[in-house]
Design a protein around this motif. Structure first.
Motif, mmCIF file in Angstrom:
data_model
loop_
_atom_site.group_PDB
_atom_site.id
_atom_site.type_symbol
_atom_site.label_atom_id
_atom_site.label_comp_id
_atom_site.label_asym_id
_atom_site.label_seq_id
_atom_site.Cartn_x
_atom_site.Cartn_y
_atom_site.Cartn_z
ATOM 1 N N ASN A 9 0.925 -1.335 0.008
ATOM 2 C CA ASN A 9 -0.030 -0.022 0.031
ATOM 3 C C ASN A 9 0.789 1.240 -0.101
ATOM 4 O O ASN A 9 0.583 1.976 -0.734
ATOM 5 C CB ASN A 9 -1.080 0.039 1.197
ATOM 6 C CG ASN A 9 -2.066 -1.106 1.086
ATOM 7 O OD1 ASN A 9 -2.578 -1.350 0.064
ATOM 8 N ND2 ASN A 9 -2.657 -1.102 2.160
ATOM 9 N N LYS A 10 1.739 1.280 0.687
ATOM 10 C CA LYS A 10 2.802 2.391 0.823
ATOM 11 C C LYS A 10 3.453 2.588 -0.479
ATOM 12 O O LYS A 10 3.850 3.620 -1.017
ATOM 13 C CB LYS A 10 3.569 2.519 2.115
ATOM 14 C CG LYS A 10 4.696 3.416 2.341
ATOM 15 C CD LYS A 10 4.086 4.933 2.088
ATOM 16 C CE LYS A 10 2.875 5.375 2.954
ATOM 17 N NZ LYS A 10 2.154 6.635 2.727
ATOM 18 N N LYS A 14 -0.509 4.766 -0.936
ATOM 19 C CA LYS A 14 -1.749 4.971 -0.231
ATOM 20 C C LYS A 14 -1.366 5.448 1.147
ATOM 21 O O LYS A 14 -0.215 5.334 1.486
ATOM 22 C CB LYS A 14 -2.255 3.612 -0.375
ATOM 23 C CG LYS A 14 -2.903 3.155 -1.690
ATOM 24 C CD LYS A 14 -3.723 1.937 -1.401
ATOM 25 C CE LYS A 14 -4.103 1.312 -2.770
ATOM 26 N NZ LYS A 14 -5.018 -0.056 -2.507
ATOM 27 N N GLU A 15 -2.355 6.217 1.620
ATOM 28 C CA GLU A 15 -2.086 6.715 2.954
ATOM 29 C C GLU A 15 -2.346 5.457 3.841
ATOM 30 O O GLU A 15 -3.587 4.723 3.821
ATOM 31 C CB GLU A 15 -3.367 7.768 3.231
ATOM 32 C CG GLU A 15 -2.797 8.380 4.523
ATOM 33 C CD GLU A 15 -3.973 9.450 4.972
ATOM 34 O OE1 GLU A 15 -3.470 10.455 5.309
ATOM 35 O OE2 GLU A 15 -5.150 9.296 4.742
ATOM 36 N N LEU A 16 -1.452 5.188 4.752
ATOM 37 C CA LEU A 16 -1.832 4.089 5.847
ATOM 38 C C LEU A 16 -2.480 4.514 7.011
ATOM 39 O O LEU A 16 -2.485 5.592 7.478
ATOM 40 C CB LEU A 16 -0.218 3.493 6.411
ATOM 41 C CG LEU A 16 0.397 3.175 5.213
ATOM 42 C CD1 LEU A 16 1.980 2.623 6.018
ATOM 43 C CD2 LEU A 16 0.011 1.902 4.332
ATOM 44 N N SER A 17 -3.295 3.750 7.445
ATOM 45 C CA SER A 17 -4.128 3.860 8.804
ATOM 46 C C SER A 17 -3.451 3.704 9.865
ATOM 47 O O SER A 17 -2.206 3.179 9.703
ATOM 48 C CB SER A 17 -5.327 2.963 8.682
ATOM 49 O OG SER A 17 -4.765 1.560 8.918
ATOM 50 N N ARG A 18 -3.737 4.259 11.098
ATOM 51 C CA ARG A 18 -3.125 4.301 12.305
ATOM 52 C C ARG A 18 -2.994 2.759 12.655
ATOM 53 O O ARG A 18 -1.609 2.389 13.100
ATOM 54 C CB ARG A 18 -3.928 5.196 13.363
ATOM 55 C CG ARG A 18 -3.226 5.113 14.865
ATOM 56 C CD ARG A 18 -4.038 5.682 15.688
ATOM 57 N NE ARG A 18 -3.302 5.489 17.296
ATOM 58 C CZ ARG A 18 -2.384 6.365 17.677
ATOM 59 N NH1 ARG A 18 -2.112 7.379 16.876
ATOM 60 N NH2 ARG A 18 -1.875 5.892 18.708
ATOM 61 N N GLU A 19 -3.805 1.925 12.437
ATOM 62 C CA GLU A 19 -3.900 0.549 12.607
ATOM 63 C C GLU A 19 -2.851 -0.148 11.881
ATOM 64 O O GLU A 19 -2.200 -0.958 12.382
ATOM 65 C CB GLU A 19 -5.371 -0.060 12.327
ATOM 66 C CG GLU A 19 -6.593 0.403 13.422
ATOM 67 C CD GLU A 19 -6.767 1.734 13.261
ATOM 68 O OE1 GLU A 19 -7.331 2.563 14.117
ATOM 69 O OE2 GLU A 19 -6.889 2.444 12.012
ATOM 70 N N GLU A 20 -2.786 0.278 10.643
ATOM 71 C CA GLU A 20 -1.907 -0.401 9.693
ATOM 72 C C GLU A 20 -0.328 -0.084 10.305
ATOM 73 O O GLU A 20 0.381 -0.863 10.345
ATOM 74 C CB GLU A 20 -1.967 0.001 8.226
ATOM 75 C CG GLU A 20 -2.949 -0.749 7.635
ATOM 76 C CD GLU A 20 -3.162 -0.153 6.010
ATOM 77 O OE1 GLU A 20 -3.422 -0.990 5.050
ATOM 78 O OE2 GLU A 20 -2.959 0.972 5.947
ATOM 79 N N LYS A 53 -0.843 13.415 8.723
ATOM 80 C CA LYS A 53 -1.665 12.158 9.635
ATOM 81 C C LYS A 53 -0.785 11.300 9.676
ATOM 82 O O LYS A 53 -0.842 10.627 11.188
ATOM 83 C CB LYS A 53 -2.991 11.983 9.028
ATOM 84 C CG LYS A 53 -4.149 11.129 9.875
ATOM 85 C CD LYS A 53 -5.234 10.978 9.044
ATOM 86 C CE LYS A 53 -6.256 10.228 9.868
ATOM 87 N NZ LYS A 53 -7.701 9.808 9.147
ATOM 88 N N GLU A 54 -0.411 10.597 9.000
ATOM 89 C CA GLU A 54 0.682 9.502 8.918
ATOM 90 C C GLU A 54 1.707 9.547 9.968
ATOM 91 O O GLU A 54 2.095 8.795 10.750
ATOM 92 C CB GLU A 54 1.075 8.850 7.518
ATOM 93 C CG GLU A 54 -0.087 8.184 6.734
ATOM 94 C CD GLU A 54 0.597 7.882 5.429
ATOM 95 O OE1 GLU A 54 0.855 6.666 5.123
ATOM 96 O OE2 GLU A 54 1.001 8.763 4.649
ATOM 97 N N ALA A 57 0.682 9.966 13.374
ATOM 98 C CA ALA A 57 0.374 8.514 14.105
ATOM 99 C C ALA A 57 1.601 7.733 14.375
ATOM 100 O O ALA A 57 1.667 7.067 15.342
ATOM 101 C CB ALA A 57 -0.566 7.915 13.203
#
Length: 434
Positions: A9-10, A14-20, A53-54, A57
């Motif tokens: 994804n990176k 793509k923007e990774l979520s906090r969970e990822e 945001k990433e 996080a």
């Protein structure tokens, strides 16, 4: 959730979520995700970047991967400074006792040399008996007593950064702005400071080679740190030449004491006082940088910073008497001189080439497990802007061994750039960002 999907994804932007991000960092700290997958992710971040945001996080998750310093019960304010790395940069050793003399506590958690940049802890370890691996209780006691304390990162404090920091250095991903931001801020927030001053360096001897990239990093640090509830100021400073007249572990401790005695080189004192002035402002002791600098200069003239510097050496197990006796003579027996090859002016001494020569001399290290030499280094007798005649002494060089000296000398000779006319004076502090 799989690490390979997060890497993909990176890699694809793509923007990774906090969970990822949390899955990857948590798994790495726990030993469940191997180095090679985190290396691949770091390289993807290097090329694709991270959103604000990433980055926020990642910083928060790294901070929460371990313990933080508990400074409760000690009166503040707590203000620290951090440099993004340079050659001959010993400002931390000088400004900590200066601001402490003005009633500001500096809880300083520092690092070791990696690559061409020096490490504060390696410099301190060159002092006989000095202990830079303090237990939390010792750190608190010394901070309360002297106004500042110097320690390294323990395995319990931000373990995610300790692991990722070493990995970045050997995978060519050091210069990534989001990774630098998260690394620096996670450690600095963990040490308990209320406010932070960042010395973001640009130029040949810095990780950020031009001012524009340096400013991007400075703004990333300021924005992310502010979002975490800290008071933040960054100064953009020039690192095209080594800072000061000494480069080397014991040599730089010596020069720090020179500065506290009013005998410091102009370039080193300029950067140090500008950084210290901002610390004084953030600590609420001055209304602006001009007043802060004046207070710092008054403190230096009164001699208290020198007293605190020597008191800290004793507090952290160092032998002050022996240190003072070694001053001026603790050098490697393997040495050489660099003399001017042509007439004219020195345009500059390239910090990048000097820093890499320093690794061969024994000042720095290529791997985290490499040992460094306390007695290796370079003394600059002349620097950018000075007029020279053929044969004038420019540098005295000390090496750990003869092979290291042989490898370093050509790089040091090449680092000296000549000009037929006097070069323009460098602007050491380019901009304040806050």
């Amino acid at each position: 959730m799989r690490a390979v999907d997060i890497i993909m994804n990176k890699r694809n932007g793509k923007e990774l979520s906090r969970e990822e991000i949390g899955f990857l960092i948590g798994g790495y700290v726990a030993g469940e995700i191997p180095d090679y997958q985190v290396s691949a992710w770091a390289m993807a971040v290097f090329f694709r970047g991270m959103t604000a945001k990433e980055t926020a996080a990642l910083t928060d998750l790294m901070l929460k991967s371990g313990a933080s310093m508990d400074l409760s019960g000690i009166s503040g304010p707590f203000v620290d400074k951090h440099s993004t790395g340079g050659v001959g940069d010993k400002t931390s050793l000088i400004l900590a006792p200066i601001v402490a003399a003005l009633g500001i506590k500096d809880p300083m958690m520092s690092g070791r040399a990696l690559g061409h940049t020096g490490g504060t802890l390696d410099k301190l370890d060159a002092i006989p008996g000095y202990r830079s691996n303090l237990e939390p209780a010792e750190f608190r006691r010394i901070l309360a007593k002297d106004g500042f304390a110097m320690t390294g990162q323990t395995k319990d404090i931000v373990p995610a950064d300790r692991l990722l920091y070493a990995l970045r250095d050997v995978t060519a991903t050091v210069e990534s702005i989001p990774l630098i931001t998260a690394s620096i801020l996670s450690k600095k927030v963990a040490e308990g400071a209320d406010a932070l001053v960042f010395d973001v360096k640009f130029g040949s001897g810095a990780f950020m080679k031009d001012a524009a990239d340096g400013e991007k990093l400075a703004r990333s640090l300021v924005d992310t740190g502010t979002a975490m509830g800290k008071k933040i100021v960054a100064l953009l400073t020039d690192m095209n030449e080594p800072l000061g007249n000494m480069m080397g572990n014991f040599l730089e401790v010596e020069e720090s004491l020179d500065c506290l005695e009013g005998k410091g080189p102009a370039d080193l004192m300029e950067v140090t006082l500008e950084l210290a002035a901002r610390m004084v402002v953030l600590g609420g002791k001055a209304k602006d940088a001009s007043e802060g600098r004046r207070l710092c200069e008054q403190a230096l003239a009164g001699g208290k910073p020198r007293e605190l510097f020597l008191a800290n050496i004793e507090s952290q197990g160092g032998d002050v008497k022996k240190f003072l006796e070694m001053r001026g003579s603790y050098r490697s027996p393997v040495s050489a001189e660099i003399r001017a090859a042509k007439p004219g002016y020195i345009a500059r001494i390239d910090a990048w080439k000097v820093g890499h020569a320093g690794v061969d001399l024994g000042v720095g290290r290529n791997r985290t497990e490499d040992a460094v030499s306390p007695t290796a280094g370079v003394q600059f007798h002349l620097k950018g802007g000075d007029k020279v005649a053929p044969g004038d002494l420019i540098m005295t060089v000390w090496a750990r061994d003869k092979p290291g000296l042989a490898a370093a000398l050509p790089q040091l000779e090449e680092s000296v750039e000549y000009s037929g006319s006097a070069p323009a004076k460098r602007q050491l502090v380019l901009k304040e960002i806050g």
